[in-house]
Every structure is written in structure tokens, then in C-alpha cells.
Design a protein around this motif. Structure first.
Motif, PDB file in Angstrom:
ATOM      1  N   VAL A  71      -2.066   9.394 -11.541  1.00 44.93           N
ATOM      2  CA  VAL A  71      -2.250   7.546 -11.359  1.00 44.93           C
ATOM      3  C   VAL A  71      -2.451   7.232 -12.748  1.00 44.93           C
ATOM      4  CG1 VAL A  71      -3.231   5.773 -10.372  1.00 44.93           C
ATOM      5  CG2 VAL A  71      -3.065   7.933  -9.176  1.00 44.93           C
ATOM      6  N   THR A  72      -1.632   6.116 -13.019  1.00 43.51           N
ATOM      7  CA  THR A  72      -1.725   5.279 -14.348  1.00 43.51           C
ATOM      8  C   THR A  72      -1.750   3.994 -13.988  1.00 43.51           C
ATOM      9  OG1 THR A  72       0.529   5.386 -14.942  1.00 43.51           O
ATOM     10  CG2 THR A  72      -0.813   7.058 -16.033  1.00 43.51           C
ATOM     11  N   ASN A  73      -2.021   3.040 -15.069  1.00 46.28           N
ATOM     12  CA  ASN A  73      -1.991   1.437 -14.618  1.00 46.28           C
ATOM     13  C   ASN A  73      -0.687   1.015 -15.246  1.00 46.28           C
ATOM     14  OD1 ASN A  73      -2.104  -1.378 -15.137  1.00 46.28           O
ATOM     15  ND2 ASN A  73      -4.353  -1.146 -14.935  1.00 46.28           N
ATOM     16  N   GLN A  74       0.171   0.620 -14.230  1.00 47.18           N
ATOM     17  CA  GLN A  74       1.526   0.321 -14.413  1.00 47.18           C
ATOM     18  C   GLN A  74       1.749  -0.877 -15.501  1.00 47.18           C
ATOM     19  OE1 GLN A  74       4.095  -1.033 -11.272  1.00 47.18           O
ATOM     20  NE2 GLN A  74       2.382  -2.311 -10.571  1.00 47.18           N
ATOM     21  N   TYR A  75       0.617  -1.674 -15.721  1.00 48.87           N
ATOM     22  CA  TYR A  75       0.948  -2.754 -16.914  1.00 48.87           C
ATOM     23  C   TYR A  75       0.787  -2.260 -18.169  1.00 48.87           C
ATOM     24  CZ  TYR A  75       1.013  -5.549 -12.333  1.00 48.87           C
ATOM     25  OH  TYR A  75       1.312  -6.056 -11.350  1.00 48.87           O
ATOM     26  N   PHE A 116      -5.788   9.064 -13.982  1.00 51.67           N
ATOM     27  CA  PHE A 116      -6.713  10.069 -13.193  1.00 51.67           C
ATOM     28  C   PHE A 116      -5.996  10.890 -12.217  1.00 51.67           C
ATOM     29  CE2 PHE A 116      -6.924   6.156 -10.316  1.00 51.67           C
ATOM     30  CZ  PHE A 116      -6.778   7.149  -9.027  1.00 51.67           C
ATOM     31  N   LEU A 117      -6.304  11.932 -11.785  1.00 56.49           N
ATOM     32  CA  LEU A 117      -5.723  12.735 -10.849  1.00 56.49           C
ATOM     33  C   LEU A 117      -6.524  12.569  -9.364  1.00 56.49           C
ATOM     34  CD1 LEU A 117      -3.351  14.867 -11.120  1.00 56.49           C
ATOM     35  CD2 LEU A 117      -4.999  16.569 -11.203  1.00 56.49           C
ATOM     36  N   GLY A 164      -1.248  -2.840  -9.242  1.00 56.15           N
ATOM     37  CA  GLY A 164      -1.628  -2.320 -10.357  1.00 56.15           C
ATOM     38  C   GLY A 164      -1.388  -1.019 -10.762  1.00 56.15           C
ATOM     39  N   LEU A 165      -1.463  -0.260  -9.858  1.00 55.65           N
ATOM     40  CA  LEU A 165      -1.424   1.143  -9.998  1.00 55.65           C
ATOM     41  C   LEU A 165       0.133   1.817  -9.974  1.00 55.65           C
ATOM     42  CD1 LEU A 165      -4.447   2.473  -7.940  1.00 55.65           C
ATOM     43  CD2 LEU A 165      -4.399   1.765 -10.273  1.00 55.65           C
ATOM     44  N   GLU A 206     -12.142   2.392 -11.539  1.00 58.12           N
ATOM     45  CA  GLU A 206     -12.486   2.376 -12.926  1.00 58.12           C
ATOM     46  C   GLU A 206     -10.908   2.454 -13.678  1.00 58.12           C
ATOM     47  OE1 GLU A 206     -15.937   3.820 -14.340  1.00 58.12           O
ATOM     48  OE2 GLU A 206     -15.878   2.315 -12.839  1.00 58.12           O
ATOM     49  N   LEU A 207      -9.991   2.975 -13.395  1.00 53.08           N
ATOM     50  CA  LEU A 207      -8.690   2.530 -13.950  1.00 53.08           C
ATOM     51  C   LEU A 207      -8.325   1.489 -13.991  1.00 53.08           C
ATOM     52  CD1 LEU A 207      -6.169   4.201 -15.100  1.00 53.08           C
ATOM     53  CD2 LEU A 207      -5.218   4.258 -12.920  1.00 53.08           C
TER      54      LEU A 207
END
Length: 310
Positions: A279-283, A142-143, A152-153, A133-134
Motif C-alpha cells: 500500500v502507498t499513497n496514490q497522490y 506498508f505491507l 487516498g490509498l 499512519e500512511l
């Protein structure tokens, strides 16, 4: 993104020329022409057409790159719309239902005072589901547990947890002795539980895979598993009702540790790390209200963890 790139994404996601044409409001021939132009531009095939349509290895690389470009463009639009005030926006957060019950009340009490104009939606699911989903831009944060490495994470381990076996005292008396109680407090051998009713995790979850690693390494087979669920509070409720025993992260059992009807035991020779990851999207850029949420969420998780293992 160019029209070629947008149509490529549609074909890669549907793996069907007809559906991609319908969604992009063009003809099937037009879709095929767009794909052919990209393949000519890159000098390689992006799709195998037979025996069924699927991405080539080169197509996988192009898809991941285009998907990230698409997410960056979407995020740019979102950030520009919020540019006038980084204290206002919309946030989508994922975590398990059990963690939500533990963390959200105190988390929102602190956060809402600082950012009253930010709307937050919480979504539940296994780590694998939340990860997808992320990456599809349906979540901002998300945790998760033991999140897989992905280009991508951005994965930050906030703390580590431990798996504990939970069993109703009446069930324990049915199968074990007082001497076993003394020994189990040092660590239970799961071989002794192979025929006792157990609630296990759904096979898509990270905790299921972690437990399977231990069982395979030690040659253990659990034969009596009538129920599967990834919700730890449901597993503990089943223990309270003397239906099954369970194996749950100690952090998620915090509200039940003082319960006099159940025993909690560490697991003998369980040497696999149980990472709690943020966790996040690094971009994607993070406005102030997201950065602040991440900071408060991390503080809450660390506080829970510190209190638990004092």
C-alpha cells in the motif's frame, strides 16, 4: 495552502478552537473568523458546534481534500530536496513484526547494495494503524492484510495466504484422538476447539475481523481465550510452550513448519481471502529509490509465497 485551509485542518484534527488557536499562534476569535470565511465561501456549514464540536458531512469532504493537498505539498518539498539525486533519501516502511523478521534481512541485503545512501526506518503495527499512519504521511509504504479501499490509498495485492490452526502435540493428545489427526489434516472444524485455550488477535486487526467472519457464518463460539496479541510469532511461541492453540497465516509460520512439537492444520470451509497488500499513497510521487524498494519488496513476498506453497 492558504491560512484559512491550514487553520481549518488544525480545527478538524483537534476539534477544539482553543487548541487550534494555540497551535497556530493566533486568537480564538481569529480561528473562528477563518472557519466562518470558509463556510461563507463554500456556502455550507463545515462544523456542528453542539452538543459537541464535530465535522459535518461537507466538512468531512473538505477535510479529506485539504489533507491530501497538504500531503502533496509536503511530498513536493521532499522530492525537490532529493531532485539532484534520486538515489539518496529517507524511506519509512510499515509491516507487522513477524513479517519484518521474515522479509527485512534478505530485502535489505539486496536493496542496500543498490541504494547505500537511502536511510530506511521500519515501523510495526496492525493494518488499520499502518493505514492511518500512511494517510497522515508518517509512512511511505506498508505491507498489510485485506486493506480497506480508500480514495487516498493505492492498494496492490501481491499474493494470497491461508489461515492455519497451530496446536502443540501434547495439547492435541489431551483433547483429541489419532482418528481426529487424520481428519484434521483435511481441515479442522473449529467447533471442536471452542473450549480449548486459544490466543486470538487484537480486535483492531484485520485477521481478527477475518476470523470473526468465519465464526459468525458457521455459528461457532470460542469460549476460552485467555490471551490476545497480533504478533504471530508470539502466538506460535505460546503453542510451542503448550499454553494455547492459535490460528495464523501460513506464510508467517514458515520458520516453524518443520517443528516436531506442533501440528499445523487447514481450517474447514474457510472461504475468506487473505490478501497480502502493498500500500502507498496514490497522490504522492515516488522517486527512483522508492520505486526500486517497492519492486524488491514485492519480489521477496512473492518468493516467500511461492516457496511456501510448492
Amino acid at each position: 495552502m492558504t491560512q484559512n485551509e491550514k487553520i481549518f485542518l488544525l480545527v478538524a484534527e483537534t476539534l477544539n478552537i482553543s487548541k487550534a488557536a494555540e497551535k497556530s499562534f493566533v486568537t480564538q476569535q481569529c480561528v473562528s473568523d477563518h472557519i466562518k470565511r470558509l463556510e461563507n465561501e463554500y456556502g455550507t456549514k463545515l462544523f456542528h458546534r453542539k452538543p459537541y464540536m464535530h465535522l459535518t458531512p461537507a466538512g468531512e469532504i473538505v477535510y479529506n481534500s485539504y489533507k491530501n493537498i497538504s500531503l502533496i505539498e509536503e511530498n513536493l518539498k521532499k522530492n525537490l530536496s532529493d531532485f539532484s539525486s534520486e538515489r539518496k533519501g529517507y524511506l519509512k516502511v510499515g509491516m507487522s513484526t513477524t513479517r519484518s523478521k521474515l522479509l527485512i534481512p534478505k530485502l535489505m541485503e539486496k536493496y542496500h547494495k543498490l541504494f547505500p545512501d537511502v536511510q530506511i526506518s521500519f515501523f510495526s503495527g496492525d493494518t488499520k494503524i499502518l493505514e492511518k499512519e500512511l494517510l497522515n504521511n508518517k509512512l511511505d509504504i506498508f505491507l498489510g492484510i485485506n486493506t480497506r479501499l480508500n480514495l487516498g490509498l493505492n492498494v496492490e495485492t501481491v499474493c494470497e495466504d491461508f489461515l492455519y490452526l497451530v496446536i502443540n502435540k501434547n495439547m492435541f493428545k489431551e483433547y483429541f484422538s489419532k482418528n481426529d489427526l487424520k481428519n484434521f489434516k483435511k481441515g479442522v472444524d473449529l467447533n471442536k476447539f471452542k473450549n480449548i485455550p486459544m490466543t486470538s488477535y487484537n480486535k483492531t486487526g484485520a485477521l481478527y475481523k477475518l476470523l470473526q467472519q468465519h465464526l459468525i457464518t458457521h455459528g461457532i463460539e470460542l469460549h476460552n481465550i485467555p490471551c490476545y496479541t497480533s504478533e504471530c510469532d508470539v502466538q506460535i511461541d505460546l503453542c510451542l510452550n503448550n499454553v494455547t492453540f492459535s490460528i495464523v497465516p501460513r506464510m508467517l509460520a514458515i520458520n516453524f513448519l518443520e517443528n516436531t512439537d506442533i501440528y499445523f492444520f487447514p481450517i474447514k470451509d474457510f472461504n475468506y481471502p487473505l490478501r497480502v497488500d502493498l500500500v502507498t499513497n496514490q497522490y504522492l510521487e515516488k522517486p527512483l529509490y522508492i520505486e526500486a524498494f517497492i519492486k524488491i519488496l514485492k519480489d521477496e513476498v512473492i518468493e516467500f509465497s511461492s516457496e511456501l506453497f510448492l
